[in-house]
Write a protein that holds these residues in place. Structure first.
Motif, PDB file in Angstrom:
ATOM      1  N   GLU A   1       0.949  -1.371   0.113  1.00  0.00           N
ATOM      2  CA  GLU A   1       0.288  -0.272   0.040  1.00  0.00           C
ATOM      3  C   GLU A   1       0.983   1.100   0.195  1.00  0.00           C
ATOM      4  N   GLY A   2       2.131   1.235  -0.593  1.00  0.00           N
ATOM      5  CA  GLY A   2       2.796   2.304  -0.634  1.00  0.00           C
ATOM      6  C   GLY A   2       2.755   3.325  -1.758  1.00  0.00           C
ATOM      7  N   PRO A   3       4.021   3.911  -1.748  1.00  0.00           N
ATOM      8  CA  PRO A   3       3.865   5.002  -2.792  1.00  0.00           C
ATOM      9  C   PRO A   3       4.289   4.537  -4.075  1.00  0.00           C
ATOM     10  N   LEU A   4       4.766   3.855  -4.088  1.00  0.00           N
ATOM     11  CA  LEU A   4       5.202   2.589  -5.051  1.00  0.00           C
ATOM     12  C   LEU A   4       3.705   2.322  -6.104  1.00  0.00           C
TER      13      LEU A   4
ATOM     14  N   CYS B   1      -3.193   2.508 -14.008  1.00  0.00           N
ATOM     15  CA  CYS B   1      -4.257   1.152 -14.143  1.00  0.00           C
ATOM     16  C   CYS B   1      -5.394   1.701 -13.908  1.00  0.00           C
ATOM     17  N   ILE B   2      -5.843   2.354 -12.569  1.00  0.00           N
ATOM     18  CA  ILE B   2      -7.237   3.161 -12.980  1.00  0.00           C
ATOM     19  C   ILE B   2      -8.216   3.896 -14.156  1.00  0.00           C
ATOM     20  N   ARG B   3      -6.542   5.366 -13.886  1.00  0.00           N
ATOM     21  CA  ARG B   3      -6.785   5.789 -15.247  1.00  0.00           C
ATOM     22  C   ARG B   3      -7.276   5.189 -16.991  1.00  0.00           C
ATOM     23  N   ARG B   4      -6.464   3.886 -17.001  1.00  0.00           N
ATOM     24  CA  ARG B   4      -6.609   3.074 -18.336  1.00  0.00           C
ATOM     25  C   ARG B   4      -7.582   2.343 -18.158  1.00  0.00           C
ATOM     26  N   HIS B   5      -8.338   2.458 -16.879  1.00  0.00           N
ATOM     27  CA  HIS B   5      -9.698   0.870 -17.190  1.00  0.00           C
ATOM     28  C   HIS B   5      -9.100  -0.837 -16.816  1.00  0.00           C
ATOM     29  N   PHE B   6      -7.843  -0.489 -16.502  1.00  0.00           N
ATOM     30  CA  PHE B   6      -7.043  -1.950 -16.422  1.00  0.00           C
ATOM     31  C   PHE B   6      -7.364  -2.428 -14.772  1.00  0.00           C
ATOM     32  N   PRO B   7      -7.815  -3.696 -15.171  1.00  0.00           N
ATOM     33  CA  PRO B   7      -7.868  -4.654 -14.233  1.00  0.00           C
ATOM     34  C   PRO B   7      -6.783  -4.974 -12.996  1.00  0.00           C
ATOM     35  N   PHE B   8      -6.731  -4.545 -11.544  1.00  0.00           N
ATOM     36  CA  PHE B   8      -5.697  -5.194 -10.459  1.00  0.00           C
ATOM     37  C   PHE B   8      -6.161  -5.814  -9.853  1.00  0.00           C
ATOM     38  N   THR B   9      -4.830  -6.724  -9.041  1.00  0.00           N
ATOM     39  CA  THR B   9      -5.292  -7.219  -7.988  1.00  0.00           C
ATOM     40  C   THR B   9      -4.486  -6.318  -6.799  1.00  0.00           C
ATOM     41  N   THR B  10      -4.959  -6.173  -5.709  1.00  0.00           N
ATOM     42  CA  THR B  10      -3.757  -6.276  -4.859  1.00  0.00           C
ATOM     43  C   THR B  10      -3.728  -7.354  -4.113  1.00  0.00           C
ATOM     44  N   ALA B  11      -2.927  -6.865  -1.985  1.00  0.00           N
ATOM     45  CA  ALA B  11      -2.760  -8.046  -1.113  1.00  0.00           C
ATOM     46  C   ALA B  11      -2.936  -7.489  -0.240  1.00  0.00           C
TER      47      ALA B  11
ATOM     48  N   TRP C   1      -9.588   2.145   0.429  1.00  0.00           N
ATOM     49  CA  TRP C   1      -9.820   3.310  -0.375  1.00  0.00           C
ATOM     50  C   TRP C   1      -8.792   2.559  -1.549  1.00  0.00           C
ATOM     51  N   PHE C   2      -7.139   2.271  -0.707  1.00  0.00           N
ATOM     52  CA  PHE C   2      -6.469   1.539  -1.508  1.00  0.00           C
ATOM     53  C   PHE C   2      -6.443   0.164  -2.355  1.00  0.00           C
ATOM     54  N   HIS C   3      -7.878  -0.506  -1.817  1.00  0.00           N
ATOM     55  CA  HIS C   3      -8.136  -1.877  -2.267  1.00  0.00           C
ATOM     56  C   HIS C   3      -9.372  -2.132  -3.001  1.00  0.00           C
ATOM     57  N   ALA C   4     -10.207  -0.936  -2.915  1.00  0.00           N
ATOM     58  CA  ALA C   4     -11.709  -1.145  -3.407  1.00  0.00           C
ATOM     59  C   ALA C   4     -11.856  -0.980  -5.058  1.00  0.00           C
ATOM     60  N   PRO C   5     -10.792  -0.606  -5.732  1.00  0.00           N
ATOM     61  CA  PRO C   5     -11.478  -0.992  -7.394  1.00  0.00           C
ATOM     62  C   PRO C   5     -10.001  -2.110  -7.404  1.00  0.00           C
ATOM     63  N   ALA C   6      -9.737  -2.849  -6.277  1.00  0.00           N
ATOM     64  CA  ALA C   6      -8.304  -4.116  -6.886  1.00  0.00           C
ATOM     65  C   ALA C   6     -10.073  -4.969  -7.185  1.00  0.00           C
ATOM     66  N   GLU C   7      -9.497  -5.773  -9.040  1.00  0.00           N
ATOM     67  CA  GLU C   7     -10.799  -6.902  -8.889  1.00  0.00           C
ATOM     68  C   GLU C   7     -10.951  -8.421  -7.679  1.00  0.00           C
TER      69      GLU C   7
ATOM     70  N   LYS D   1     -14.333  -8.304  -2.148  1.00  0.00           N
ATOM     71  CA  LYS D   1     -13.924  -9.209  -2.807  1.00  0.00           C
ATOM     72  C   LYS D   1     -12.822  -9.966  -2.556  1.00  0.00           C
ATOM     73  N   VAL D   2     -12.986 -10.961  -0.997  1.00  0.00           N
ATOM     74  CA  VAL D   2     -10.858 -11.028  -1.455  1.00  0.00           C
ATOM     75  C   VAL D   2     -11.045 -12.279  -1.230  1.00  0.00           C
TER      76      VAL D   2
END
Length: 340
Positions: A81-84, A92-102, A128-134, A154-155
């Motif tokens: 959940e850091g700056p990188l 990803c969000i700007r391009r509507h690309f899906p992504f996963t998080t952990a 906020w950080f994880h909500a858009p993740a697939e 979506k866990v």
């Protein structure tokens, strides 16, 4: 498959997050997948306040996006959940690309312990950080429930493994520890405030306390507990031999999401003593460990466990199974989106 793995935690850090990502990448590459790791070593970085071993990348969305676009991934995973990862998330969000998080660590508890910031405030950021993740990948059932309770639905399961080449029941115990008063009580991990090492070092069960690992709390703890043995970081066969030499592995953390070191210790035949909290409660069974709010009692009970049973149980955690779960949770990017 071309997989972009973006992470704010990477070498030379030594922790469960880095070891998990390295191990899964090794399995995926051996299977023929291409894995791009975007980590702080590719960018100018600054030391994290209160934890200088962690480098915070000064990574803009443009630079991160250029690297991702050049790689043209089939899937993108944001590990931290850091700056990188924030920069990659924005791209990803700007391009509507899906992504996963952990969700690797109890980030809200760690931030609160180090800064005094209320835990609820940090959870707002986590949502906020994880909500858009697939999918949000979590290591245990307890962590999945915690994320669900905080509004993340979506866990997906993503377990952990053991390097069974190094950690197994036939490891020769480290002979340099044989002369120490028994039982040998071992801790392995970061030497930091969030790991609750004071509980381990202050417990009154007889024997020798051994700490393997480094971190910002080591100088103070080493000075305060001169009878404990601090070995610093150890790896591979040497670490396995230390696990094998110990009579009990003590896991004092109350905030870990999993506790990779517990299954490494078990694979070497060493029973585990812990508090009855997330992590130990998800991993330990009566046959291989003990949990009690009084650490001395959990140590005494763990010492009764059969080492062969511990080794068999630990051998059931493989990185191949972990990598399969990771791969199955990824959200593929449609080929047409590569042109975006």
């Amino acid at each position: 498959m071309r997989i972009a793995l973006v992470t704010d935690a990477w070498e030379p850090q030594v922790n469960g997050v880095v070891r998990t990502l390295q191990s899964v990448r090794t399995v995926l590459e051996a299977q023929g997948h291409r894995v791009l790791v975007l980590s702080p070593d590719r960018f100018h970085s600054l030391p994290c306040p209160t934890y200088p071993e962690i480098r915070l990348a000064m990574a803009g969305t443009g630079r991160v996006g250029d690297l991702l676009a050049d790689f043209a991934p089939d899937a993108i995973h944001l590990a931290t959940e850091g700056p990188l990862c924030i920069a990659a998330r924005r791209w990803c969000i700007r391009r509507h690309f899906p992504f996963t998080t952990a969700y690797h660590t109890q980030f809200p508890d760690y931030i609160s312990a180090r800064s005094g910031v209320p835990v609820d405030w940090v959870w707002r950021y986590i949502r906020w950080f994880h909500a858009p993740a697939e999918a949000v990948l979590a290591s245990t059932a307890s962590i999945r429930r915690t994320l669900n309770d905080h509004g993340l639905a979506k866990v997906r399961q993503w377990g952990r493994g053991v390097d069974l080449h190094h950690f197994h029941g036939d490891v020769t115990p480290n002979p340099t520890l044989a002369h120490l008063p028994r039982p040998l009580q071992l801790y392995v991990g970061r030497v930091a405030i969030e790991k609750n090492l004071e509980a381990f070092l202050q417990n009154q069960h007889p024997g020798t306390k051994i700490v393997v690992g480094d971190g910002p709390a080591r100088p103070a703890l080493e000075a305060k507990h001169p009878r404990a043995i601090f070995l610093g970081a150890r790896f591979g066969e040497e670490l396995a031999s230390i696990y094998a030499a110990a009579d009990v592995f003590v896991f004092p953390s109350r905030t870990d999401t999993f506790g990779l070191v517990m299954i490494e210790a078990l694979a070497c035949g060493t029973p585990v003593a812990a508090f009855p909290v997330t992590g130990p409660m998800d991993i330990l069974t009566r046959g291989v460990g003990a949990m009690d709010e009084r650490l001395e009692d959990s140590i005494a009970e763990a010492l009764k466990k059969d080492r062969a049973a511990c080794a068999r149980y630990g051998a059931g955690f493989t990185w191949e199974a972990s990598a399969a779960q990771f791969l199955g949770a990824l959200a593929p990017i449609a080929a047409k989106r590569h042109a975006a």
